[in-house]
Design an enzyme around this catalytic site. Structure first.
Site, PDB file in Angstrom:
ATOM      1  N   ASP A 142       5.512  17.282  -9.427  1.00  0.00           N
ATOM      2  CA  ASP A 142       5.439  16.887  -8.017  1.00  0.00           C
ATOM      3  C   ASP A 142       4.777  18.016  -7.219  1.00  0.00           C
ATOM      4  O   ASP A 142       4.780  19.166  -7.654  1.00  0.00           O
ATOM      5  CB  ASP A 142       6.854  16.689  -7.448  1.00  0.00           C
ATOM      6  CG  ASP A 142       7.333  15.243  -7.592  1.00  0.00           C
ATOM      7  OD1 ASP A 142       6.752  14.480  -8.379  1.00  0.00           O
ATOM      8  OD2 ASP A 142       8.298  14.885  -6.886  1.00  0.00           O
ATOM      9  N   ARG A 193      -1.744  12.142  -9.178  1.00  0.00           N
ATOM     10  CA  ARG A 193      -1.114  11.230  -8.207  1.00  0.00           C
ATOM     11  C   ARG A 193      -1.583  11.667  -6.823  1.00  0.00           C
ATOM     12  O   ARG A 193      -1.503  12.855  -6.489  1.00  0.00           O
ATOM     13  CB  ARG A 193       0.406  11.308  -8.282  1.00  0.00           C
ATOM     14  CG  ARG A 193       1.078  10.421  -7.210  1.00  0.00           C
ATOM     15  CD  ARG A 193       2.542  10.790  -6.958  1.00  0.00           C
ATOM     16  NE  ARG A 193       3.354  10.664  -8.142  1.00  0.00           N
ATOM     17  CZ  ARG A 193       4.466  11.387  -8.358  1.00  0.00           C
ATOM     18  NH1 ARG A 193       4.870  12.277  -7.462  1.00  0.00           N
ATOM     19  NH2 ARG A 193       5.156  11.225  -9.459  1.00  0.00           N
TER      20      ARG A 193
HETATM   21  P1  FDA Z   1       2.735   5.549   5.625  1.00  0.00           P
HETATM   22  O1  FDA Z   1       3.660   6.664   5.982  1.00  0.00           O
HETATM   23  O2  FDA Z   1       1.572   5.277   6.498  1.00  0.00           O
HETATM   24  O3  FDA Z   1       3.585   4.241   5.400  1.00  0.00           O
HETATM   25  C1  FDA Z   1       3.003   2.966   5.244  1.00  0.00           C
HETATM   26  C2  FDA Z   1       4.101   1.937   5.451  1.00  0.00           C
HETATM   27  O4  FDA Z   1       5.047   2.034   4.380  1.00  0.00           O
HETATM   28  C3  FDA Z   1       4.927   2.178   6.723  1.00  0.00           C
HETATM   29  O5  FDA Z   1       4.363   1.535   7.821  1.00  0.00           O
HETATM   30  C4  FDA Z   1       6.266   1.608   6.336  1.00  0.00           C
HETATM   31  O6  FDA Z   1       6.232   0.201   6.471  1.00  0.00           O
HETATM   32  C5  FDA Z   1       6.361   1.920   4.865  1.00  0.00           C
HETATM   33  N1  FDA Z   1       7.087   3.167   4.600  1.00  0.00           N
HETATM   34  C6  FDA Z   1       6.561   4.377   4.285  1.00  0.00           C
HETATM   35  N2  FDA Z   1       7.537   5.273   4.069  1.00  0.00           N
HETATM   36  C7  FDA Z   1       8.700   4.617   4.264  1.00  0.00           C
HETATM   37  C8  FDA Z   1      10.068   4.981   4.177  1.00  0.00           C
HETATM   38  N3  FDA Z   1      10.453   6.216   3.857  1.00  0.00           N
HETATM   39  N4  FDA Z   1      10.997   4.036   4.442  1.00  0.00           N
HETATM   40  C9  FDA Z   1      10.646   2.764   4.763  1.00  0.00           C
HETATM   41  N5  FDA Z   1       9.367   2.356   4.857  1.00  0.00           N
HETATM   42  C10 FDA Z   1       8.413   3.256   4.602  1.00  0.00           C
HETATM   43  N6  FDA Z   1       4.879  13.589  -1.150  1.00  0.00           N
HETATM   44  C11 FDA Z   1       4.690  14.885  -1.458  1.00  0.00           C
HETATM   45  O7  FDA Z   1       4.469  15.705  -0.566  1.00  0.00           O
HETATM   46  N7  FDA Z   1       4.758  15.289  -2.770  1.00  0.00           N
HETATM   47  C12 FDA Z   1       4.970  14.411  -3.796  1.00  0.00           C
HETATM   48  O8  FDA Z   1       4.999  14.823  -4.958  1.00  0.00           O
HETATM   49  C13 FDA Z   1       5.157  13.035  -3.464  1.00  0.00           C
HETATM   50  N8  FDA Z   1       5.389  12.098  -4.435  1.00  0.00           N
HETATM   51  C14 FDA Z   1       5.378  10.747  -4.095  1.00  0.00           C
HETATM   52  C15 FDA Z   1       5.459   9.772  -5.098  1.00  0.00           C
HETATM   53  C16 FDA Z   1       5.354   8.436  -4.772  1.00  0.00           C
HETATM   54  C17 FDA Z   1       5.432   7.394  -5.842  1.00  0.00           C
HETATM   55  C18 FDA Z   1       5.162   8.040  -3.404  1.00  0.00           C
HETATM   56  C19 FDA Z   1       4.999   6.602  -3.016  1.00  0.00           C
HETATM   57  C20 FDA Z   1       5.151   8.995  -2.423  1.00  0.00           C
HETATM   58  C21 FDA Z   1       5.277  10.345  -2.743  1.00  0.00           C
HETATM   59  N9  FDA Z   1       5.260  11.326  -1.750  1.00  0.00           N
HETATM   60  C22 FDA Z   1       5.098  12.645  -2.105  1.00  0.00           C
HETATM   61  C23 FDA Z   1       5.489  10.941  -0.331  1.00  0.00           C
HETATM   62  C24 FDA Z   1       4.198  10.759   0.442  1.00  0.00           C
HETATM   63  O9  FDA Z   1       3.589  12.015   0.662  1.00  0.00           O
HETATM   64  C25 FDA Z   1       4.444  10.079   1.810  1.00  0.00           C
HETATM   65  O10 FDA Z   1       5.287  10.887   2.587  1.00  0.00           O
HETATM   66  C26 FDA Z   1       5.075   8.708   1.714  1.00  0.00           C
HETATM   67  O11 FDA Z   1       4.561   7.983   0.636  1.00  0.00           O
HETATM   68  C27 FDA Z   1       4.797   7.886   3.001  1.00  0.00           C
HETATM   69  O12 FDA Z   1       3.433   7.675   3.152  1.00  0.00           O
HETATM   70  P2  FDA Z   1       2.696   6.290   2.798  1.00  0.00           P
HETATM   71  O13 FDA Z   1       1.516   6.626   1.962  1.00  0.00           O
HETATM   72  O14 FDA Z   1       3.636   5.330   2.204  1.00  0.00           O
HETATM   73  O15 FDA Z   1       2.095   5.792   4.164  1.00  0.00           O
END
Ligand code: FDA
Length: 313
Positions: A142, A193
């Protein structure tokens, strides 16, 4: 206080900052650890033990999804804690691999002692990844806060230089440095990732506006899909998913979508129905609080959900 008013009043960045800072408060952490799992954290965390995780893995796999597990814990304080975390993975990997399902693993290097002694974390990581290789399993490092990015990438490179190809790393789109990091990794034919980034970072190192992060994310995803050996598009953002689908098709890229347990499950199901590969992150462990605060910080409505549940008890 409504879900809509929270980000409007204090601003999204300020909200994230308050929530992520609270993660370091021992009083809040102790309160949450006593009552938080039942009050709502179990939406995002499978439970405290691997036994809690297994039914979740079974359910997801029955729904056509791949999974990965992470034993929660980070920024530990003693070398004994780091050794215990590594030993935990050494127990976990054979047990999960023996199930024969497509489940991979993630580790946080601070959990293995990175902030105490990078060489110690390296030795633990090498042992864990080598053991995983013996079991045909994959382990991803990660990515954590910006001050450990160099060390994390170093350890990834060292693992690969020892022939441990069953490992991958994470790149965070919000960091100014990240496109260069991706380009620098490409000669290794990496398994990457791509995420937006979940930590509290200053403007000197990271983009602060959501629109900028979203744009940087799309650019990073396209570049990874075009050039990396394998790209895990980790997001719940529908627009990013749509763009990634197009780019993956264009570049014939080996890839999968990844999402977090408890977030946008409908989107994951839709992708599976369309024939895409989707892997769900299933976290577990007694030290779930800091992970949970990052999920709260991503969406103000999650905090309101938690507060309502706590008030009902
Ligand atoms: P965005 O924040 O724009 O969200 C898009 C939509 O998804 C939102 O409008 C909402 O509907 C929904 N959503 C997103 N987060 C939500 C939540 N917590 N609860 C409810 N709904 C939510 N980060 C990092 O710094 N190091 C890492 O190693 C990882 N590893 C990782 C693995 C995986 C499989 C994922 C999906 C994410 C990570 N992350 C991470 C976290 C990543 O950096 C980020 O903070 C989250 O994925 C939220 O961003 P989105 O890309 O989902 O978009």
């Amino acid at each position: 206080m409504s879900p809509v008013l929270v980000p409007d009043r204090i601003g999204r960045a300020a909200f994230r900052s308050v929530i992520l800072s609270a993660a370091g408060n021992p009083w809040i952490s102790a309160l949450a650890n006593r009552r938080g799992l039942e009050a709502g954290a179990n939406r995002f965390v499978a439970g405290e033990t691997l036994a809690d995780c297994i039914p979740v893995l079974d359910r997801l796999q029955a729904g056509g999804m791949r999974t990965y597990v992470i034993a929660l814990g980070e920024a530990i304080h003693t070398t004994e804690d780091a050794a215990a975390a590594a030993a935990g993975y050494e127990d976990l990997i054979p047990e999960v691999a023996a199930r024969g399902a497509d489940t991979t693993f993630s580790i946080k290097l601070t959990h293995l002692g990175l902030e105490l002694d990078p060489e110690l974390a390296w030795r633990h990581a090498r042992r864990v990844v080598a053991l995983a290789a013996e079991h045909g399993a994959f382990v991803r490092l990660d990515m954590e806060q910006s001050d450990v990015v160099d060390q994390t990438l170093d350890i990834y490179r060292r693992l690969r230089s020892e022939g441990l190809d069953n490992t991958g790393v994470v790149l965070q789109a919000y960091l100014h440095r990240t496109m260069n990091d991706l380009i620098g990794l490409l000669p290794l034919e990496p398994n990457i990732r791509v995420v937006k980034g979940a930590y509290l970072e200053p403007p000197a190192v990271a983009l602060q506006k959501k629109a900028q992060v979203d744009a940087a994310y799309l650019q990073l995803v396209r570049t990874a899909l075009a050039h990396a050996r394998f790209t895990a598009v980790a997001t719940h953002d529908e627009q990013a998913v749509a763009e990634a689908k197009n780019a993956a098709l264009k570049y014939q890229a080996d890839h999968e979508f990844q999402m977090l347990y408890g977030v946008r499950f409908g989107l994951a199901e839709q992708l599976v129905e369309e024939g895409h590969h989707v892997r769900i992150c299933v976290p577990f462990g007694a030290d779930w609080f800091v992970y949970f605060t990052r999920r709260l910080a991503e969406r103000p409505a999650n905090l309101l959900f938690l507060l309502r549940n706590l008030a009902r008890r």
